[in-house]
Design a protein around this motif. Sequence first.
Motif, PDB file in Angstrom:
ATOM      1  N   GLY A 167      -8.946  -4.888 -50.504  1.00 42.27           N
ATOM      2  CA  GLY A 167      -9.865  -4.911 -49.413  1.00 42.27           C
ATOM      3  C   GLY A 167      -8.825  -5.040 -48.135  1.00 42.27           C
ATOM      4  O   GLY A 167      -9.654  -5.397 -46.887  1.00 42.27           O
ATOM      5  N   GLY A 168      -7.904  -5.113 -48.040  1.00 43.67           N
ATOM      6  CA  GLY A 168      -6.674  -5.150 -46.836  1.00 43.67           C
ATOM      7  C   GLY A 168      -5.516  -4.369 -46.945  1.00 43.67           C
ATOM      8  O   GLY A 168      -5.325  -3.444 -47.571  1.00 43.67           O
ATOM      9  N   SER A 169      -4.622  -4.963 -46.543  1.00 44.63           N
ATOM     10  CA  SER A 169      -3.211  -4.306 -46.321  1.00 44.63           C
ATOM     11  C   SER A 169      -1.980  -5.000 -46.416  1.00 44.63           C
ATOM     12  O   SER A 169      -1.898  -5.790 -47.609  1.00 44.63           O
ATOM     13  N   GLY A 213      -1.809   5.267 -41.990  1.00 47.16           N
ATOM     14  CA  GLY A 213      -2.171   5.276 -40.502  1.00 47.16           C
ATOM     15  C   GLY A 213      -2.661   3.867 -40.059  1.00 47.16           C
ATOM     16  O   GLY A 213      -2.453   3.319 -39.034  1.00 47.16           O
ATOM     17  N   LEU A 214      -3.544   3.325 -40.847  1.00 52.53           N
ATOM     18  CA  LEU A 214      -3.918   1.871 -40.629  1.00 52.53           C
ATOM     19  C   LEU A 214      -3.007   1.021 -40.526  1.00 52.53           C
ATOM     20  O   LEU A 214      -2.944  -0.014 -39.757  1.00 52.53           O
ATOM     21  N   GLN A 218      -1.621  -1.445 -37.118  1.00 54.41           N
ATOM     22  CA  GLN A 218      -1.560  -2.956 -37.555  1.00 54.41           C
ATOM     23  C   GLN A 218      -0.337  -3.610 -37.158  1.00 54.41           C
ATOM     24  O   GLN A 218      -0.145  -4.280 -36.486  1.00 54.41           O
ATOM     25  N   LEU A 219       0.700  -2.704 -37.595  1.00 56.13           N
ATOM     26  CA  LEU A 219       2.035  -2.999 -37.214  1.00 56.13           C
ATOM     27  C   LEU A 219       2.442  -2.905 -35.602  1.00 56.13           C
ATOM     28  O   LEU A 219       3.049  -3.681 -35.052  1.00 56.13           O
ATOM     29  N   PRO A 244      -5.306  -7.875 -35.591  1.00 50.91           N
ATOM     30  CA  PRO A 244      -6.248  -6.974 -36.785  1.00 50.91           C
ATOM     31  C   PRO A 244      -6.046  -7.516 -38.048  1.00 50.91           C
ATOM     32  O   PRO A 244      -7.031  -7.259 -38.877  1.00 50.91           O
ATOM     33  N   LEU A 245      -5.294  -8.553 -38.258  1.00 52.79           N
ATOM     34  CA  LEU A 245      -4.877  -9.140 -39.832  1.00 52.79           C
ATOM     35  C   LEU A 245      -5.396 -10.638 -39.722  1.00 52.79           C
ATOM     36  O   LEU A 245      -5.518 -11.181 -38.443  1.00 52.79           O
TER      37      LEU A 245
END
Length: 255
Positions: A167-169, A213-214, A218-219, A244-245
């Motif tokens: 559900g995330g990164s 890309g997402l 975020q980075l 965003p995190l």
Amino acid sequence: MITVGILGEVDTMGDGRWVEVGPGVLARRYEGLDLTVGLVIGEGACLVVDTRGDERQGAEFAAAVREVTPHPWTVVLTHAHYDHAHGLAAFLPCEAWAHPGCRAAMASDGRQALPQLLVTDTAELNVGGRAVLLRHFGPAHTDHDLVVHVPDCDVVFAGDLLEHAPGGSFTTESFGPDTSLGTWHGAVERILALDPAVVVPGHGEPAGPEFAGLCRDQLIALAALRREIEAGKLALEEAQARSPLPADVTLAALA
Ligand SMILES: [Zn+2]
């Protein structure tokens, strides 16, 4: 889930699970640490991407590779962190590739089994007739990350340059003392420039390029927040609110 070709998803032993991400290109997923390692199979040779976290885990992975191919292997380590690199002994003797910084980090960690073939920028391997490129895109998750590009099916094993928590990164574990937050997004941009169909993260499920890309976006956002903090323009709590995190991941990234 991207599943291609003849193998699909096959359960073997333990908590490991193969996922075919391209013709003869497999990711192996583990519940422990949500780890993902890889395998590229050519005619009479194969390439193992990362080795798991200790010799026992490495032996399990080696046996799992032997269930899908009899071919001799070469190993590449994406980086020196134990969960990816410390299973190497179970695969030796064999050719083992890494960035010099990976070898140095493992040596200073007291490891006896070390990669002996070094790549600082690009190496092109012939894996049983398949070209496979090892690339270093600059300081990112560590100062010595390698990505493994299989151009004949547009698969990129990204190591921990990409992480894909459910559900995330990224997670709090993604950012360590050897992380270069200011340049990491540039390394992900170079992965995207390879125009991959599938990216395989070091932790979590394989994904498409939009996921890379997402992560890049975020980075970029995290690096910008840290610049503002360092310039004295932003408090940490404010940065966490704008990130965003999640707050704990942002804290780990900005620490
Ligand atoms: Zn790592």
